[in-house]
Motif scaffolding. Structure first.
Motif, PDB file in Angstrom:
ATOM      1  N   LYS A  66       0.841  -1.205   0.000  1.00 51.94           N
ATOM      2  CA  LYS A  66       0.000   0.000   0.000  1.00 51.94           C
ATOM      3  C   LYS A  66       0.870   1.246   0.000  1.00 51.94           C
ATOM      4  O   LYS A  66       1.700   1.450   0.870  1.00 51.94           O
ATOM      5  N   ASP A  67       0.673   2.082  -1.023  1.00 48.61           N
ATOM      6  CA  ASP A  67       1.452   3.314  -1.164  1.00 48.61           C
ATOM      7  C   ASP A  67       1.173   4.284  -0.025  1.00 48.61           C
ATOM      8  O   ASP A  67       0.080   4.300   0.546  1.00 48.61           O
ATOM      9  N   VAL A  68       2.164   5.109   0.285  1.00 48.36           N
ATOM     10  CA  VAL A  68       2.032   6.149   1.291  1.00 48.36           C
ATOM     11  C   VAL A  68       1.595   7.425   0.573  1.00 48.36           C
ATOM     12  O   VAL A  68       2.345   7.977  -0.229  1.00 48.36           O
ATOM     13  N   LEU A  69       0.375   7.865   0.829  1.00 47.20           N
ATOM     14  CA  LEU A  69      -0.174   9.056   0.187  1.00 47.20           C
ATOM     15  C   LEU A  69      -0.314  10.158   1.230  1.00 47.20           C
ATOM     16  O   LEU A  69      -0.971   9.980   2.253  1.00 47.20           O
ATOM     17  N   THR A  70       0.283  11.298   0.965  1.00 49.87           N
ATOM     18  CA  THR A  70       0.334  12.366   1.959  1.00 49.87           C
ATOM     19  C   THR A  70      -1.043  12.922   2.302  1.00 49.87           C
ATOM     20  O   THR A  70      -1.289  13.295   3.452  1.00 49.87           O
ATOM     21  N   GLN A  71      -1.946  12.991   1.329  1.00 51.69           N
ATOM     22  CA  GLN A  71      -3.280  13.523   1.630  1.00 51.69           C
ATOM     23  C   GLN A  71      -4.039  12.618   2.592  1.00 51.69           C
ATOM     24  O   GLN A  71      -4.816  13.099   3.420  1.00 51.69           O
ATOM     25  N   ARG A  72      -3.801  11.323   2.520  1.00 48.72           N
ATOM     26  CA  ARG A  72      -4.449  10.406   3.470  1.00 48.72           C
ATOM     27  C   ARG A  72      -3.878  10.595   4.869  1.00 48.72           C
ATOM     28  O   ARG A  72      -4.594  10.536   5.860  1.00 48.72           O
ATOM     29  N   ILE A  73      -2.561  10.798   4.951  1.00 48.87           N
ATOM     30  CA  ILE A  73      -1.955  11.061   6.254  1.00 48.87           C
ATOM     31  C   ILE A  73      -2.485  12.376   6.820  1.00 48.87           C
ATOM     32  O   ILE A  73      -2.800  12.476   8.008  1.00 48.87           O
ATOM     33  N   ALA A  74      -2.611  13.401   5.976  1.00 49.92           N
ATOM     34  CA  ALA A  74      -3.131  14.694   6.419  1.00 49.92           C
ATOM     35  C   ALA A  74      -4.529  14.533   7.011  1.00 49.92           C
ATOM     36  O   ALA A  74      -4.829  15.070   8.081  1.00 49.92           O
ATOM     37  N   TYR A  75      -5.375  13.794   6.324  1.00 52.33           N
ATOM     38  CA  TYR A  75      -6.734  13.568   6.823  1.00 52.33           C
ATOM     39  C   TYR A  75      -6.704  12.745   8.114  1.00 52.33           C
ATOM     40  O   TYR A  75      -7.366  13.084   9.093  1.00 52.33           O
ATOM     41  N   GLY A  76      -5.945  11.657   8.109  1.00 52.38           N
ATOM     42  CA  GLY A  76      -5.882  10.789   9.281  1.00 52.38           C
ATOM     43  C   GLY A  76      -5.321  11.499  10.503  1.00 52.38           C
ATOM     44  O   GLY A  76      -5.772  11.277  11.625  1.00 52.38           O
ATOM     45  N   SER A  77      -4.344  12.357  10.305  1.00 52.68           N
ATOM     46  CA  SER A  77      -3.712  13.033  11.438  1.00 52.68           C
ATOM     47  C   SER A  77      -4.608  14.104  12.041  1.00 52.68           C
ATOM     48  O   SER A  77      -4.616  14.306  13.255  1.00 52.68           O
ATOM     49  N   SER A  78      -5.388  14.781  11.232  1.00 49.88           N
ATOM     50  CA  SER A  78      -6.170  15.919  11.723  1.00 49.88           C
ATOM     51  C   SER A  78      -7.626  15.580  12.018  1.00 49.88           C
ATOM     52  O   SER A  78      -8.357  16.411  12.542  1.00 49.88           O
ATOM     53  N   SER A  79      -8.038  14.374  11.708  1.00 53.42           N
ATOM     54  CA  SER A  79      -9.425  13.977  11.916  1.00 53.42           C
ATOM     55  C   SER A  79      -9.817  14.118  13.389  1.00 53.42           C
ATOM     56  O   SER A  79      -9.174  13.568  14.275  1.00 53.42           O
ATOM     57  N   GLY A  80     -10.863  14.907  13.641  1.00 55.23           N
ATOM     58  CA  GLY A  80     -11.366  15.078  14.995  1.00 55.23           C
ATOM     59  C   GLY A  80     -10.617  16.091  15.844  1.00 55.23           C
ATOM     60  O   GLY A  80     -10.913  16.239  17.021  1.00 55.23           O
ATOM     61  N   VAL A  81      -9.640  16.782  15.269  1.00 49.94           N
ATOM     62  CA  VAL A  81      -8.869  17.778  16.019  1.00 49.94           C
ATOM     63  C   VAL A  81      -9.435  19.162  15.698  1.00 49.94           C
ATOM     64  O   VAL A  81      -9.340  19.621  14.566  1.00 49.94           O
ATOM     65  N   SER A  82     -10.018  19.819  16.695  1.00 48.50           N
ATOM     66  CA  SER A  82     -10.601  21.141  16.461  1.00 48.50           C
ATOM     67  C   SER A  82      -9.504  22.189  16.336  1.00 48.50           C
ATOM     68  O   SER A  82      -8.406  22.038  16.865  1.00 48.50           O
ATOM     69  N   GLY A  83      -9.820  23.244  15.621  1.00 44.94           N
ATOM     70  CA  GLY A  83      -8.889  24.352  15.478  1.00 44.94           C
ATOM     71  C   GLY A  83      -7.880  24.219  14.363  1.00 44.94           C
ATOM     72  O   GLY A  83      -7.068  25.109  14.152  1.00 44.94           O
ATOM     73  N   ILE A  84      -7.926  23.125  13.629  1.00 46.54           N
ATOM     74  CA  ILE A  84      -6.995  22.916  12.513  1.00 46.54           C
ATOM     75  C   ILE A  84      -7.642  23.441  11.239  1.00 46.54           C
ATOM     76  O   ILE A  84      -8.752  23.056  10.884  1.00 46.54           O
ATOM     77  N   GLY A  85      -6.944  24.339  10.552  1.00 44.50           N
ATOM     78  CA  GLY A  85      -7.449  24.855   9.292  1.00 44.50           C
ATOM     79  C   GLY A  85      -7.076  23.960   8.127  1.00 44.50           C
ATOM     80  O   GLY A  85      -7.909  23.584   7.323  1.00 44.50           O
ATOM     81  N   SER A  86      -5.819  23.608   8.049  1.00 43.40           N
ATOM     82  CA  SER A  86      -5.349  22.712   6.995  1.00 43.40           C
ATOM     83  C   SER A  86      -4.056  22.050   7.456  1.00 43.40           C
ATOM     84  O   SER A  86      -3.404  22.518   8.387  1.00 43.40           O
TER      85      SER A  86
END
Length: 128
Positions: A66-86
């Motif tokens: 399974k390839d490492v895709l940065t957009q998936r990591i971005a979504y996974g890391s910030s999911s459910g964290v309030s105050g994050i814009g991007s």
């Protein structure tokens, strides 16, 4: 029967050759930069939350090939964290050459992310 894989062994009973390939684990280094969304409250431990979320995401995401895709990591890391814009993510195998797109993983390779290989920083150049 033909033996496949990069390692072959001779089996005595019944006489035959077995081929297999060992899994190669690739340690991925992750650099996360986040922007703040000022209309929400940013948790004090936001950087730890982003790291912990990244580890939780990686534990279930990365299977053989399974390839490492940065957009998936971005979504996974910030999911459910309030105050994050991007979130912008860079990934590397050597710590010097980072890609904002991802890393291709071969069929018998598996990506692995260790919490010690994640850096998180606030991108102060742009705020929402």
């Amino acid at each position: 029967i033909k033996a496949f894989g990069d390692v072959t062994i001779n089996v005595a009973n019944p006489p035959s050759i077995i081929g297999f390939t060992r899994v190669q684990t690739l340690d991925v280094i992750v650099d996360i930069k986040y922007n703040v969304y000022d209309e929400e409250i940013l948790p004090n431990s936001v950087e730890d939350l982003l790291k912990e979320n990244t580890i939780s995401f990686a534990e279930t995401e990365y299977i053989l090939g399974k390839d490492v895709l940065t957009q998936r990591i971005a979504y996974g890391s910030s999911s459910g964290v309030s105050g994050i814009g991007s979130v912008n993510v860079g990934v590397s195998l050597d710590g010097d050459n980072f890609s904002n797109e991802g890393i291709r993983i071969a069929p018998f390779q598996r990506a692995s992310i260790d919490i010690g290989n994640i850096t998180v920083s606030r991108n102060s150049e742009f705020e929402l």
